[in-house]
Enzyme design. Structure first.
Site, short mmCIF file in Angstrom:
data_model
loop_
_atom_site.label_atom_id
_atom_site.label_comp_id
_atom_site.label_asym_id
_atom_site.label_seq_id
_atom_site.Cartn_x
_atom_site.Cartn_y
_atom_site.Cartn_z
N PRO A 1 0.98 -1.20 -0.07
CA PRO A 1 -0.04 -0.02 0.09
C PRO A 1 0.67 1.42 -0.01
O PRO A 1 0.48 2.51 0.31
CB PRO A 1 -1.01 -0.21 1.23
CG PRO A 1 0.13 -0.67 2.24
CD PRO A 1 0.84 -1.74 1.25
N GLY A 2 2.12 1.35 0.00
CA GLY A 2 3.00 2.34 -0.51
C GLY A 2 3.58 3.05 0.77
O GLY A 2 4.47 4.05 0.83
N ASP B 1 2.37 -1.72 -8.76
CA ASP B 1 1.62 -2.98 -8.46
C ASP B 1 0.70 -3.56 -9.42
O ASP B 1 0.19 -2.60 -10.39
CB ASP B 1 0.98 -2.59 -7.20
CG ASP B 1 0.57 -3.61 -6.36
OD1 ASP B 1 1.59 -3.99 -5.16
OD2 ASP B 1 -0.32 -4.45 -6.43
N CYS C 1 8.32 -10.87 3.33
CA CYS C 1 8.01 -10.86 4.77
C CYS C 1 7.70 -12.34 4.80
O CYS C 1 6.76 -12.78 5.68
CB CYS C 1 6.87 -10.11 5.08
SG CYS C 1 5.53 -10.37 3.93
#
Length: 444
Positions: free
Chosen positions: A260-261, A281, A379
């Site tokens: 989301p930036g 994206d 992640c």
């Protein structure tokens, strides 16, 4: 299996619907939580998230109790009532909800979910749970105790035999709230003084000069300076991306898989005089979040929808000085923050993700200028997506050189693996590569 959103707003019915959507339809909490949360006041919205995500953490034990107390499985449009019953178990065994409210309100929610004829069954199961003191009857199976699917439990033990216990314990902790102070808008002293004045407790981090870790449970939008763009919510591990990428004045930078930036914003805050930052994206809806975050923080980025594995569809031919590739991954490092991931991710997903990551890496590499830097990030906790992925890339690309982030890195042991809970951070992996000049010899 279809289960329409309950027509009437009801806290427990809506929570059961979220649990059902995750477990039966494979929806992420991000997809379905917001749908029901907007129907409720902030206090109730927080309860809904706490209960549904708590059920994700304790699911194996909840299912064990369900099998013990429910004579036969419910089917069809009544299946959602099993998830409602498990929500009742969670309230009675793991929450501060009073026993009376847990039973009475959960039984009432059965009607909202179309189970008028089964209210007696729901009530009987929950009463039996109380009478038999089932909340004290916990399984001694370590896999059930971990709250993990069997494949992931075993994988963590295989990959991290010395740290598995800590990793599994961290997966069931509540993740801390990290903020990144936007120094283009406010100084650290001004922001922390505003927090103190608002009676918000916080700590700082030596490794994260822009970070504040909030200790007081609070709604983010109510914190000082939210509307003014003073800060962004971003975990400490993710805040390391800009520091490891090392953006410089005048450079052209690609933030790939950017939504989301958060990292896009940090790049622009770290090096406001860069020539251009492209936030790429494939998800059009998530790019709306990028645009909203850039507007609130006061940043300007070039936002592009595109497939990272197919640069020919969006790349203009001008090479990038630096590329941040936050690759699609299993997200096994952020399970404490998104407990539903453990049930959405399957063992069979990992091989497909490894292939996709390699495709993106291979496709992006030609867009990086000679002498340019690519920072690979996930992640994930799984070596197949991280160090092994980088080992393979280095061995198949003669013009790729490892630029160590931490001491001890080698092409056979590349990158930094952050484990969940390390300095309060999420699990994350970083590896930095330099693209050699054509006439530069590369030692292997």
């Amino acid at each position: 299996m279809n289960a329409p959103l309950p027509r009437a707003k009801n806290l427990r019915a809506d929570t059961a619907w979220v649990i059902y959507q995750i477990l039966e339809n494979g929806k992420s909490s991000r997809e379905c939580l917001s749908t029901v949360q907007q129907r409720h006041l902030p206090k109730d919205s927080a309860w809904l998230q706490e209960m549904s995500m708590g059920a994700m953490r304790q699911l194996p034990q909840l299912q064990l109790w369900l099998r013990a107390l429910l004579d036969k499985p419910l089917k069809g449009n009544k299946k959602i009532l099993e998830h409602l019953i498990m929500l009742g178990f969670y309230q009675l065994a793991f929450s501060r909800v009073s026993a009376h409210a847990a039973v009475a309100e959960t039984v009432h929610a059965a009607s909202v979910l179309g189970g008028d004829g089964l209210k007696g069954l729901v009530n009987a199961v929950l009463r039996n749970f109380q009478r038999q003191d089932m909340h004290l009857q916990r399984s001694d199976d370590p896999i059930i105790q971990s709250g993990m699917p069997k494949w992931l439990y075993k994988t963590i033990h295989t990959c991290y035999p010395s740290f598995a216990g800590t990793i599994l314990a961290q997966a069931n902790e509540i993740a801390p709230l990290w903020l990144r102070v936007n120094r283009q808008k406010v100084s650290m002293d001004t922001f922390t003084s505003a927090l103190t004045s608002a009676d918000i407790r916080f700590t700082l981090s030596e490794e994260h000069p822009d970070a504040v870790i909030v200790q007081t449970r609070t709604d983010v939008v109510s914190l000082p300076g939210y509307n003014e763009g003073w800060f962004a919510v971003q975990d400490g591990a993710a805040q390391l991306a800009a520091a490891y990428l090392l953006p410089r004045e005048g450079e052209r930078i690609l933030d790939c898989c950017a939504a989301p930036g958060g990292k896009t914003g940090h790049i622009l805050e770290t090096a406001p005089a860069i020539s251009q930052c492209i936030a790429l994206d494939s998800d059009k809806k998530r790019l709306i979040r990028v645009e909203e975050n850039m507007q609130r923080l006061g940043h300007t980025a070039s936002i592009i929808q595109g497939d990272a594995s197919a640069p020919d569809t969006w790349w203009d031919g001008q090479h990038f000085d630096r590329i941040l590739l936050d690759a699609p991954c299993s997200a096994t490092g952020v399970i404490r923050r998104h407990p539903d991931i453990r049930w959405l991710r399957k063992k069979s997903d990992i091989d497909a993700l490894v292939i996709l990551q390699n495709q993106i890496l291979t496709a992006l590499w030609p867009t990086l200028k000679e002498g340019g830097t690519l920072l690979y990030a996930t992640c994930s906790l799984l070596p197949a997506e991280n160090s092994e992925q980088m080992q393979h890339f280095l061995s198949t690309h003669a013009d790729a050189q490892l630029v160590p982030i931490i001491a001890g890195e080698t092409p056979d042991n590349p990158g930094r693996q952050i484990l969940p809970g390390e300095q309060q951070m999420d699990g994350f992996y970083y590896c930095r590569l330099l693209k050699s000049f054509r006439n530069q010899s590369v030692e292997r």
